[in-house]
Structure formats: C-alpha cells, structure tokens
Design a protein around this motif. Sequence first.
Motif, PDB file in Angstrom:
ATOM      1  N   GLY A   1      -4.535  -6.137  -2.266  1.00  0.00           N
ATOM      2  CA  GLY A   1      -5.245  -5.211  -2.348  1.00  0.00           C
ATOM      3  C   GLY A   1      -6.522  -4.724  -1.229  1.00  0.00           C
TER       4      GLY A   1
ATOM      5  N   THR B   1      -7.870  -3.278   1.697  1.00  0.00           N
ATOM      6  CA  THR B   1      -7.511  -2.177   2.511  1.00  0.00           C
ATOM      7  C   THR B   1      -8.082  -2.278   3.844  1.00  0.00           C
ATOM      8  OG1 THR B   1      -9.680  -0.842   2.158  1.00  0.00           O
ATOM      9  CG2 THR B   1      -7.875  -0.710   0.528  1.00  0.00           C
TER      10      THR B   1
ATOM     11  N   PRO C   1      -2.203  -6.350  -7.898  1.00  0.00           N
ATOM     12  CA  PRO C   1      -1.305  -5.463  -7.281  1.00  0.00           C
ATOM     13  C   PRO C   1      -1.399  -5.386  -5.707  1.00  0.00           C
ATOM     14  CG  PRO C   1      -2.855  -4.258  -8.388  1.00  0.00           C
ATOM     15  CD  PRO C   1      -3.056  -5.612  -8.719  1.00  0.00           C
ATOM     16  N   ASP C   2      -0.693  -4.596  -5.115  1.00  0.00           N
ATOM     17  CA  ASP C   2      -0.850  -4.526  -3.527  1.00  0.00           C
ATOM     18  C   ASP C   2      -0.933  -5.560  -2.630  1.00  0.00           C
ATOM     19  OD1 ASP C   2      -0.557  -1.567  -4.490  1.00  0.00           O
ATOM     20  OD2 ASP C   2      -2.889  -1.838  -5.167  1.00  0.00           O
ATOM     21  N   HIS C   3       0.122  -6.478  -2.744  1.00  0.00           N
ATOM     22  CA  HIS C   3      -0.273  -7.355  -1.753  1.00  0.00           C
ATOM     23  C   HIS C   3      -0.151  -6.930  -0.474  1.00  0.00           C
ATOM     24  CE1 HIS C   3       0.102 -11.425  -3.971  1.00  0.00           C
ATOM     25  NE2 HIS C   3      -0.049 -10.432  -5.102  1.00  0.00           N
ATOM     26  N   VAL C   4      -0.643  -7.511   0.562  1.00  0.00           N
ATOM     27  CA  VAL C   4      -0.805  -7.031   1.992  1.00  0.00           C
ATOM     28  C   VAL C   4       0.383  -7.871   2.700  1.00  0.00           C
ATOM     29  CG1 VAL C   4      -1.976  -7.020   4.223  1.00  0.00           C
ATOM     30  CG2 VAL C   4      -3.207  -6.902   2.011  1.00  0.00           C
TER      31      VAL C   4
END
Length: 460
Positions: free
Chosen positions: A328, A330, A366-369
């Motif tokens: 996650g 950003t 969620p949202d693995h880099v």
Amino acid sequence: MSQNPPLPNLGLRPDLAPKLTLRDTPRPGQPTIGMVSLGCPKALVDSERILTRLRAEGYAISPDYKGADAVIVNTCGFLDSAKAESLEAIGEALAENGRVIVTGCLGAEPEYITGAHPKVLAVTGPHQYEAVLDAVHRAVPAKPDPFIDLLPASAVSLTPRHYSYLKISEGCNHKCKFCIIPDMRGLLQSRPAHAVLREAEKLVQSGVRELLVISQDTSAYGLDLKHATDRGHRAHITDLARDLGSLGAWVRLHYVYPYPHVRDLIPLMAEGLILPYLDIPFQHADPQVLKRMARPAAAAKTLDEIAAWRAICPEITLRSTFIVGYPGETEAEFQTLLDWMDEAQLDRVGCFQYEDVAGARSNALPDHVAPEIKQERWDRFMEKAQAISEAKLAAKVGKVLDVIVDEVDADGATCRSMADAPEIDGNLFIDEGFEGLQTGAIVKVRVDEAGEYDLWGRLV
C-alpha cells in the motif's frame, strides 16, 4: 582491509561467516561437534550457549565440516530470503558432513525444513537448548573424561575476545504485521537484572572491552517482571544501563524502541557511563504506513524526541532500519519518509525491501508494491542515506576520537569509534604507525579522511 558496504539488509540480520574460527584440539576418541550460526546477534548468543554446554559435557568443537561427528545449523527464519539462505546452509552441511541437527528460528517450521532436507537428524525451535542437547546426545553420545570434563566450563565465545553480545531478554510483545518473531520466540521474557550483571562482570573480567546489549525490544526490558528489584538490582533498562556502565567497559544499546522513558538513558550517555549510541528500529515515517504496520504512528513526535536527545547529548549517534515498498505504500508516503530523513539526519541507516513472510499478517494486505518500484525506492532511499552519512563523517575530519581496535594485519589496523557497532556500521582505518597496536586496545586517533561509510586516521 575492506570497507563497510551499504548492504540492503544492513542492521536487520547481519549474517555471520558460516564456518566459525573457534578451534579445539580433540583428544583421541573425543566426540566433536561443528556449528553453523546464521542470523542476528541474538542467535549468535544462542549458539554460544549451546557450545558452552556441549564443551562442559566433554565434546570438542570443530572449525570445519570434515572434522565433526555432527553439525548443528542455527537458522534464521525472519524473511523468505533468510529462510532460503538457511536451507542452503543445511544442504551444504548435509553434503559436506551428512549428520545435521537444525535449530533456531526456522526450526519453528519443522515441516518446511524436512520437506527440503528429509535427512536431517533433528529439528528444534529457537532457544530450545535442552532439545538441541538431547538431539546431539542421540546422534553423538558423550564420552567425557572425568578428570578433565564435566567441570564448569568457561563460556564459548564466537565473537572476538574484546567484545561480546549480552542478551537481556527473549521474545517481544509487539504485534507488527510484517513480523513473526513473537510467534517464533514468544512474548517478552526478561532475564533477572542480577543474572545479567553477573554475566557482564564475568565477561569484563575475562577481557571484554565492549558489551553489546541485545534483545528483541531492549527498552521494554523488565516490563514482564514489573520492574521488580531482586538482589539489589532493578529490572529496568535505565537501572540496568547504569549498573552496566559501572563495569568500565563500553556499553552499546541495540534494538531500542523510542518509548518516553528512553529519554532517561540520554543523561547516562552525556555522563560517559554508556556509549552515546542508540539503535532504534523506526521502520518508516509516514503515519498511514506505520498504521498499516501496526506500529506507533508518531513520526513527527519522534523528531521532537530526537531533538531533545541531541540537546542533552550532542555527540549521540542514531542508527535505524527502514522498510520500503510495504503493501500500500504510495509515492507520497515514500516521499514523506525521504523528507523525514532530511529532518532526522540519522547517522547510520539500513534499509530493506519488504518481503512476504509465511505467517505474517501483512501478506494479506492489499496493493502490494511491484518489485521494480521497491528496488527504485530502495535505491533512492540509500542514495539519501549515503549522502547524510558522507556529510556526517566529513564533519569528523580533524577531530580526535576514542576507537577500539578490532584487527591488526600487515596493511594496518581496523578500528571502530563509539559511533560504530561491529558488523553493521563503518570502520576507522589506521594505515601508518599501527605496528604496536593490540586487538581490543582503546586508543585516541585524529581523523584525517572520510568516505561514505568509513574513516581514516592516525594515532595521537
């Protein structure tokens, strides 16, 4: 002499050379055990305790595979890359020796080990000393000589004689989503303060000049004991640090969480009782990332604490480790970390890219880099950290520092200042006039030259 490289996992789990230099000369027929010790200094202390017990029971210690009747592999299991390294070490020991006992953090997953290496003799978990000894007894029965064995043994040390790790507790009460240490090693279990002091006194009496205090959460020491006083010593990190500082050795604190009471340690540093050095695992600076990590989200407040520490003890050295590419994260959150670094101006910094770890709650976030973004952010982070380090070291040129001598060879002396922990920080090299120096000596050196991570100087 090699310079200290900016390793990606610097400070997290400094791996040690798998073939140890400890050497015994076994008598005819004496059973002999080899040891491969991987992972952090806490695991190294476990290895020392196991070997000390074995030597007291009449076993000799072998420095190589072929001279051993069996080999113990003390594993690391914190990251997937560490697990892979541990499996590789087990495989090498099996190939070179054939009789292998596995212990350590990865031992908490016996099926994982036996699935890859079904021929290992036994698997035990972390700090399960009795289980390891039982496995050794089954594999290689002891044959003690009653005239020279079965006596209280001096402790086996796997570090150079002039410094030693001093473990003050096991386990951890934190529930960081990326970490499985509490699952492997349990909740906080502090050693009684008088026992820690007794061990420290023996180490100093044996020639140790530097004590490196380690645990999973050093600043929480004694919390489980309700900071009780026993035999004249209170189980609290401030009291313990003061007691250790009275022994006359360098005292260096590792893995200190920035709780409010940590500020009580800083005057001890200003007084010279303990080294002006704090190893603090900040991990990140963005409040939302810290929240997803299940860590205290008070980065701005931490900056205030750092300023307060430096006001009390201007020469304090701060080292830390960070994670980039956490699920996650950003670009804006990563930039917050970079901006925080600009303000914090930490002296020594390590960083690693986030990895999933079997059993960690962060795996489900969620949202693995993407790997390429993690690598790019790691590069940018380390570039900034390197620039800060280079500037900090350049400011030391011309200053006179107390340094401890780690090694002397034909090319010069490799030393460390009070700002440098062994294995994970930089070095100070002396290229001239070093011939009379002895390992473990503490001498004064004027800094002549600075690099990105290391210093060069001459004796005063």
